[in-house]
Scaffold this motif. Structure first.
Motif, short mmCIF file in Angstrom:
data_model
loop_
_atom_site.label_atom_id
_atom_site.label_comp_id
_atom_site.label_asym_id
_atom_site.label_seq_id
_atom_site.Cartn_x
_atom_site.Cartn_y
_atom_site.Cartn_z
N VAL A 53 26.61 15.25 27.78
CA VAL A 53 26.26 16.48 29.11
C VAL A 53 26.72 18.12 28.49
N PHE A 80 25.95 8.21 30.44
CA PHE A 80 26.74 9.65 29.94
C PHE A 80 27.36 10.14 29.06
N THR A 82 30.61 12.30 27.92
CA THR A 82 31.07 13.07 27.60
C THR A 82 32.63 13.26 27.85
N LYS A 86 36.80 13.17 34.77
CA LYS A 86 36.90 12.03 35.68
C LYS A 86 36.86 13.30 37.10
N MET A 91 31.41 13.53 38.39
CA MET A 91 30.48 12.09 38.13
C MET A 91 29.28 12.02 39.13
N GLY A 94 26.27 13.23 38.06
CA GLY A 94 25.59 12.62 37.63
C GLY A 94 24.51 11.55 37.68
N TYR A 95 25.32 10.81 38.69
CA TYR A 95 24.77 9.74 39.42
C TYR A 95 23.73 9.47 40.28
N CYS A 99 21.81 8.82 36.41
CA CYS A 99 22.39 8.12 34.84
C CYS A 99 23.51 6.61 35.63
N ASP A 101 26.07 4.79 34.24
CA ASP A 101 27.65 5.06 34.71
C ASP A 101 27.67 5.83 32.81
N TYR A 102 29.15 6.34 32.73
CA TYR A 102 30.13 7.28 32.32
C TYR A 102 30.27 6.48 30.83
N PHE A 104 33.81 8.32 28.29
CA PHE A 104 34.62 9.58 27.88
C PHE A 104 35.20 9.80 27.10
#
Length: 381
Positions: A53, A80, A82, A86, A91, A94-95, A99, A101-102, A104
């Motif tokens: 990100v 993503f 990053t 959170k 978030m 991003g969605y 994206c 999902d993430y 971390f």
């Protein structure tokens, strides 16, 4: 082989990700900037993108936005990666950019591998589905070609048979016995039913293959409705059914294709006659409703049970309601009518009550069409 694109401006992060994801069935591609990532993504068939990100010049959100705006990459899943907390707003952003999902930082190896494996399986399933859909589309095209050719080639001989029956009736006249006249009538009726089926099959093949065009011109709806009434008056008289026609005040012109809209009206009116008892009325009404002209055909027939209504516009489907005088149906007329109305930019629907009757409605938008030829495509539901 799955091609996975890793995008991060820090070489150590790329190295760490590559070690976590390395597999003999994967090709790992790396990019150290958003610009480099876009060049690779637009030139390669990427199965999955792991995108940092926080990057200089072009951050991950901007890269994701550009990827989702391009046909080649809009379906490519993005994870993503990053170190941002959170926090909900990040978030959601991003969605919103597309994206899946993430992940971390610092990365959990097991979670990272599990998410990547799952997304690659989904990628494979999507690809398999696309291939199957392409195969089905090709088979459907071949089916439409066969239907079109068969229907077209069979129409002429069937038409000739009907014409020959007329000639025999005219030439032999009173010399025919009652039984012979009945046989000729059966030949005529069978030929007419076959011709109707062939014409409907030809229409379906044209609609599905996109080869039927609408020649849209602004005109009054009154004239075409009157012609449909005239076309069906003999059938109505045979059952002592009265065709009532009412048109509201200040009905504007609308854009429609005369030939195809005539087909819709004839189908609705003939169906109303077909499923009505004798000595009843069929009402054809025209009103303006906001930005549409709405045409309705109301009968005093048997009505359609509520559990049958969903089948009315499906091809080759028939409800449990039988015609009142043994009239036949191909099961395609309302399907074709629906496609034609929707291609005009309108809608078609019905209301029905068992023992009281059925009303079919369809709408046509009130607007000016700059194009005269609009392709009529088979709308999938």
């Amino acid at each position: 082989m799955h091609k996975i694109l890793l995008v991060d401006d820090r070489p150590e992060n790329l190295y760490s990700l590559e070690n976590i994801l390395a597999n003999e069935n994967r090709i790992i591609l790396k990019a150290s900037s958003g610009e480099e990532a876009l060049k690779i993504a637009f030139s390669e068939h990427i199965a999955l993108i792991l995108l940092d990100v926080q990057m200089p010049v072009m951050d991950g959100f901007e890269v994701a936005h550009m990827l989702k705006q391009t046909n080649r990459t809009k379906k490519t899943p993005i994870l993503f990666v990053t170190a941002i907390s959170k926090e909900k707003k990040y978030m959601l952003k991003g969605y919103q950019e597309g994206c899946i999902d993430y992940l971390f930082k610092p990365l959990d190896v097991d979670i990272t591998q599990a998410k990547v494996n799952t997304l690659l399986k989904l990628h494979d399933q999507q690809r398999e589905l696309e291939i199957k859909n392409a195969e089905l589309a090709k088979l459907n095209q071949e089916k439409n070609y066969f239907l079109g050719v068969a229907s077209h080639d069979l129409r002429n001989p069937i038409g000739n048979i009907i014409s020959l029956v007329h000639i025999l009736e005219d030439e032999l006249g009173d010399t025919l016995s009652f039984e012979m006249k009945e046989m000729l009538q059966m030949m005529h009726d069978s030929g007419r039913d076959m011709l109707e089926l062939l014409n409907n099959l030809l229409d379906v093949s044209k609609i599905e293959s996109g080869k039927m065009n609408l020649n849209l011109k602004n005109d009054s709806i009154a004239g075409i409705i009157q012609k449909s009434i005239n076309d069906n008056i003999r059938t109505a008289n045979a059952k002592s059914i009265v065709l009532d026609y009412n048109i509201g005040d200040n009905i504007p012109q609308v854009a429609f294709d005369k030939i195809h809209l005539q087909q819709v009206l004839n189908n609705l009116i003939s169906n109303a006659i077909k499923f009505s008892f004798g000595n009843t009325h069929v009402e054809i009404n025209v009103i303006r409703k906001e930005s549409d002209v709405v045409i309705s055909v109301k009968d005093q027939g048997q009505g359609i049970p509520s559990n049958d209504i969903h089948r009315v516009f499906l091809p080759f489907e028939r409800t449990s309601v039988a015609s009142t005088n043994g009239e036949k149906s191909t099961g395609l007329g309302l399907t074709i009518a629906k496609r034609i109305v929707e291609a005009h930019g309108g809608n078609i629907w019905l209301s029905s009550e068992v023992g009281t009757g059925t009303t079919f409605f369809f709408s046509l938008p009130i607007n000016e069409y700059k194009r005269e030829l609009i392709p009529l495509e088979f709308i999938k539901r």
